[in-house]
Scaffold this motif. Sequence first.
Motif, PDB file in Angstrom:
ATOM      1  N   ALA A 120      12.636   9.626 -32.155  1.00 46.88           N
ATOM      2  CA  ALA A 120      12.076  10.974 -32.242  1.00 46.88           C
ATOM      3  C   ALA A 120      11.869  11.527 -30.839  1.00 46.88           C
ATOM      4  CB  ALA A 120      10.751  10.943 -32.993  1.00 46.88           C
ATOM      5  N   GLN A 121      12.117  12.813 -30.685  1.00 51.87           N
ATOM      6  CA  GLN A 121      11.881  13.478 -29.411  1.00 51.87           C
ATOM      7  C   GLN A 121      11.293  14.862 -29.667  1.00 51.87           C
ATOM      8  OE1 GLN A 121      16.619  14.397 -29.127  1.00 51.87           O
ATOM      9  NE2 GLN A 121      15.617  13.955 -27.245  1.00 51.87           N
ATOM     10  N   VAL A 122      10.537  15.341 -28.702  1.00 46.90           N
ATOM     11  CA  VAL A 122       9.993  16.690 -28.810  1.00 46.90           C
ATOM     12  C   VAL A 122      11.168  17.645 -28.705  1.00 46.90           C
ATOM     13  CG1 VAL A 122       8.476  18.412 -27.798  1.00 46.90           C
ATOM     14  CG2 VAL A 122       7.795  16.005 -27.795  1.00 46.90           C
ATOM     15  N   PHE A 123      11.330  18.491 -29.708  1.00 46.07           N
ATOM     16  CA  PHE A 123      12.457  19.418 -29.755  1.00 46.07           C
ATOM     17  C   PHE A 123      12.061  20.816 -29.292  1.00 46.07           C
ATOM     18  CE2 PHE A 123      15.029  22.443 -32.363  1.00 46.07           C
ATOM     19  CZ  PHE A 123      16.225  22.259 -31.690  1.00 46.07           C
ATOM     20  N   ASN A 124      10.919  21.299 -29.765  1.00 44.24           N
ATOM     21  CA  ASN A 124      10.520  22.662 -29.452  1.00 44.24           C
ATOM     22  C   ASN A 124       9.009  22.779 -29.581  1.00 44.24           C
ATOM     23  OD1 ASN A 124      10.172  25.724 -30.057  1.00 44.24           O
ATOM     24  ND2 ASN A 124      12.301  25.525 -29.407  1.00 44.24           N
ATOM     25  N   VAL A 125       8.396  23.458 -28.625  1.00 45.70           N
ATOM     26  CA  VAL A 125       6.945  23.642 -28.615  1.00 45.70           C
ATOM     27  C   VAL A 125       6.666  25.098 -28.305  1.00 45.70           C
ATOM     28  CG1 VAL A 125       4.791  23.001 -27.449  1.00 45.70           C
ATOM     29  CG2 VAL A 125       6.545  21.274 -27.845  1.00 45.70           C
ATOM     30  N   GLY A 126       5.712  25.669 -29.000  1.00 44.74           N
ATOM     31  CA  GLY A 126       5.379  27.063 -28.732  1.00 44.74           C
ATOM     32  C   GLY A 126       4.307  27.570 -29.672  1.00 44.74           C
ATOM     33  N   ARG A 127       4.433  28.858 -30.003  1.00 42.84           N
ATOM     34  CA  ARG A 127       3.462  29.459 -30.919  1.00 42.84           C
ATOM     35  C   ARG A 127       4.170  30.456 -31.828  1.00 42.84           C
ATOM     36  NH1 ARG A 127       2.727  32.537 -26.287  1.00 42.84           N
ATOM     37  NH2 ARG A 127       2.448  34.770 -26.612  1.00 42.84           N
ATOM     38  N   TYR A 128       3.653  30.553 -33.050  1.00 39.67           N
ATOM     39  CA  TYR A 128       4.103  31.571 -33.986  1.00 39.67           C
ATOM     40  C   TYR A 128       3.241  32.805 -33.764  1.00 39.67           C
ATOM     41  CZ  TYR A 128       6.139  27.708 -36.742  1.00 39.67           C
ATOM     42  OH  TYR A 128       6.849  26.623 -37.166  1.00 39.67           O
ATOM     43  N   ILE A 129       3.859  33.948 -33.696  1.00 36.58           N
ATOM     44  CA  ILE A 129       3.148  35.223 -33.683  1.00 36.58           C
ATOM     45  C   ILE A 129       3.567  35.916 -34.974  1.00 36.58           C
ATOM     46  CG2 ILE A 129       2.817  37.411 -32.486  1.00 36.58           C
ATOM     47  CD1 ILE A 129       3.671  35.949 -29.895  1.00 36.58           C
ATOM     48  N   ASP A 130       2.626  36.071 -35.879  1.00 39.75           N
ATOM     49  CA  ASP A 130       2.947  36.470 -37.252  1.00 39.75           C
ATOM     50  C   ASP A 130       2.233  37.730 -37.716  1.00 39.75           C
ATOM     51  OD1 ASP A 130       4.571  34.219 -37.667  1.00 39.75           O
ATOM     52  OD2 ASP A 130       2.866  33.012 -38.292  1.00 39.75           O
ATOM     53  N   ARG A 131       2.945  38.440 -38.570  1.00 40.38           N
ATOM     54  CA  ARG A 131       2.383  39.493 -39.411  1.00 40.38           C
ATOM     55  C   ARG A 131       2.695  39.034 -40.831  1.00 40.38           C
ATOM     56  NH1 ARG A 131       1.367  44.613 -37.610  1.00 40.38           N
ATOM     57  NH2 ARG A 131       2.322  45.506 -39.459  1.00 40.38           N
ATOM     58  N   ILE A 132       1.647  38.751 -41.590  1.00 39.38           N
ATOM     59  CA  ILE A 132       1.818  38.184 -42.925  1.00 39.38           C
ATOM     60  C   ILE A 132       1.209  39.137 -43.946  1.00 39.38           C
ATOM     61  CG2 ILE A 132       1.271  36.236 -44.424  1.00 39.38           C
ATOM     62  CD1 ILE A 132       1.281  34.495 -41.866  1.00 39.38           C
ATOM     63  N   ARG A 133       2.049  39.546 -44.877  1.00 42.65           N
ATOM     64  CA  ARG A 133       1.650  40.507 -45.901  1.00 42.65           C
ATOM     65  C   ARG A 133       1.022  39.767 -47.075  1.00 42.65           C
ATOM     66  NH1 ARG A 133       0.958  45.514 -45.320  1.00 42.65           N
ATOM     67  NH2 ARG A 133       2.615  45.521 -43.787  1.00 42.65           N
ATOM     68  N   GLN A 134      -0.099  40.291 -47.567  1.00 43.57           N
ATOM     69  CA  GLN A 134      -0.728  39.768 -48.777  1.00 43.57           C
ATOM     70  C   GLN A 134      -0.159  40.550 -49.961  1.00 43.57           C
ATOM     71  OE1 GLN A 134      -5.068  38.814 -48.347  1.00 43.57           O
ATOM     72  NE2 GLN A 134      -4.855  40.060 -46.498  1.00 43.57           N
ATOM     73  N   THR A 135       0.561  39.852 -50.837  1.00 46.45           N
ATOM     74  CA  THR A 135       1.209  40.510 -51.978  1.00 46.45           C
ATOM     75  C   THR A 135       0.683  39.909 -53.280  1.00 46.45           C
ATOM     76  OG1 THR A 135       3.065  38.972 -52.277  1.00 46.45           O
ATOM     77  CG2 THR A 135       3.314  40.672 -50.558  1.00 46.45           C
ATOM     78  N   ALA A 136       1.064  40.526 -54.381  1.00 45.41           N
ATOM     79  CA  ALA A 136       0.685  40.001 -55.695  1.00 45.41           C
ATOM     80  C   ALA A 136       1.305  38.624 -55.925  1.00 45.41           C
ATOM     81  CB  ALA A 136       1.135  40.973 -56.789  1.00 45.41           C
ATOM     82  N   ASP A 137       2.416  38.335 -55.241  1.00 41.61           N
ATOM     83  CA  ASP A 137       3.097  37.037 -55.374  1.00 41.61           C
ATOM     84  C   ASP A 137       2.647  36.028 -54.330  1.00 41.61           C
ATOM     85  OD1 ASP A 137       4.656  37.931 -57.551  1.00 41.61           O
ATOM     86  OD2 ASP A 137       6.074  38.872 -56.166  1.00 41.61           O
ATOM     87  N   GLY A 138       1.638  36.362 -53.544  1.00 36.95           N
ATOM     88  CA  GLY A 138       1.146  35.459 -52.505  1.00 36.95           C
ATOM     89  C   GLY A 138       1.476  35.989 -51.121  1.00 36.95           C
ATOM     90  N   LEU A 139       1.259  35.174 -50.123  1.00 39.57           N
ATOM     91  CA  LEU A 139       1.518  35.571 -48.744  1.00 39.57           C
ATOM     92  C   LEU A 139       3.018  35.580 -48.471  1.00 39.57           C
ATOM     93  CD1 LEU A 139      -1.273  33.535 -46.907  1.00 39.57           C
ATOM     94  CD2 LEU A 139      -1.350  35.902 -47.699  1.00 39.57           C
ATOM     95  N   ARG A 140       3.471  36.574 -47.700  1.00 37.64           N
ATOM     96  CA  ARG A 140       4.874  36.692 -47.313  1.00 37.64           C
ATOM     97  C   ARG A 140       4.937  37.085 -45.845  1.00 37.64           C
ATOM     98  NH1 ARG A 140       5.033  34.474 -51.450  1.00 37.64           N
ATOM     99  NH2 ARG A 140       6.245  34.937 -53.310  1.00 37.64           N
ATOM    100  N   ILE A 141       5.833  36.442 -45.106  1.00 37.04           N
ATOM    101  CA  ILE A 141       5.987  36.740 -43.688  1.00 37.04           C
ATOM    102  C   ILE A 141       6.744  38.053 -43.533  1.00 37.04           C
ATOM    103  CG2 ILE A 141       7.004  35.984 -41.506  1.00 37.04           C
ATOM    104  CD1 ILE A 141       6.711  33.063 -42.623  1.00 37.04           C
ATOM    105  N   GLU A 142       6.100  38.998 -42.888  1.00 38.84           N
ATOM    106  CA  GLU A 142       6.729  40.274 -42.575  1.00 38.84           C
ATOM    107  C   GLU A 142       7.443  40.165 -41.229  1.00 38.84           C
ATOM    108  OE1 GLU A 142       4.471  44.124 -41.300  1.00 38.84           O
ATOM    109  OE2 GLU A 142       4.599  44.079 -43.504  1.00 38.84           O
ATOM    110  N   SER A 143       6.802  39.452 -40.302  1.00 35.62           N
ATOM    111  CA  SER A 143       7.381  39.237 -38.983  1.00 35.62           C
ATOM    112  C   SER A 143       6.908  37.898 -38.444  1.00 35.62           C
ATOM    113  CB  SER A 143       6.944  40.360 -38.033  1.00 35.62           C
ATOM    114  OG  SER A 143       7.328  40.064 -36.714  1.00 35.62           O
ATOM    115  N   ARG A 144       7.855  37.082 -38.012  1.00 35.97           N
ATOM    116  CA  ARG A 144       7.528  35.825 -37.342  1.00 35.97           C
ATOM    117  C   ARG A 144       8.338  35.752 -36.063  1.00 35.97           C
ATOM    118  NH1 ARG A 144       6.260  30.107 -39.780  1.00 35.97           N
ATOM    119  NH2 ARG A 144       4.234  31.112 -39.557  1.00 35.97           N
TER     120      ARG A 144
END
Length: 161
Positions: A120-144
Motif C-alpha cells: 500500500a502507498q499513499v496515492f492522494n491527499v487533500g480535501r473535498y470542497i462540497d456543495r451538497i443538496r438536501q433532496t427528498a431522495d437524500g443528500l446529493r453532491i451538487e459540486s465536489r
Amino acid sequence: MNSTTMNMEIYLQLTQFYQDYAAAVDAADWDSWIEMFADDCTYRIQSRENHERNLPMAALSLDGKGMLKDRIYGITETIFHDPYMQNHVIAAPRILGLSPDLIEAQANYAVFRTKNDGIAQVFNVGRYIDRIRQTADGLRIESRICVFDNDMILNSLIYPI
C-alpha cells in the motif's frame, strides 16, 4: 426540534454520507457512486496550486451525471490499466454553510492505493470542497472539488477520488 438538534442531525447525515461515498468508491460500486450526485453536478480533481490561484486546469473535470457515467464506462470497459484497490480515509466534515436545502462542507481525505503485487502507498491527499443538496431522495453532491496537496499524481488517475 431546536436548531442545535437539527444541525446535529444534519451533521450525522453528512458524516454518514461521506463514509458511504468512501465505501462506494473503495468497493468500485459505481452505480451507487453515480447516484450520490445531482443530475447537474460538477466533479473536479484539481491541484492545490491551481485551485488557490483560481486557475481552471484540473486533472479531471466532469460536468453532469452523463459525464460521470461516461468516465465509469471508460474505467470498466475501455481503459487498459494496471488494476489497483483504493482505500479512503475521510476526516469528520466541517459544515461551512447551511441553508434549508444546501450544505457547504469540507473534509480532508487520504487515499491509499494497493496493487495486487505491491504494498500500500499513499496515492492522494487533500480535501473535498462540497456543495451538497438536501433532496427528498437524500443528500446529493451538487459540486465536489477534490483539491489534492501533492504536485504530482502517481502514475495516472483512473478511479474517482
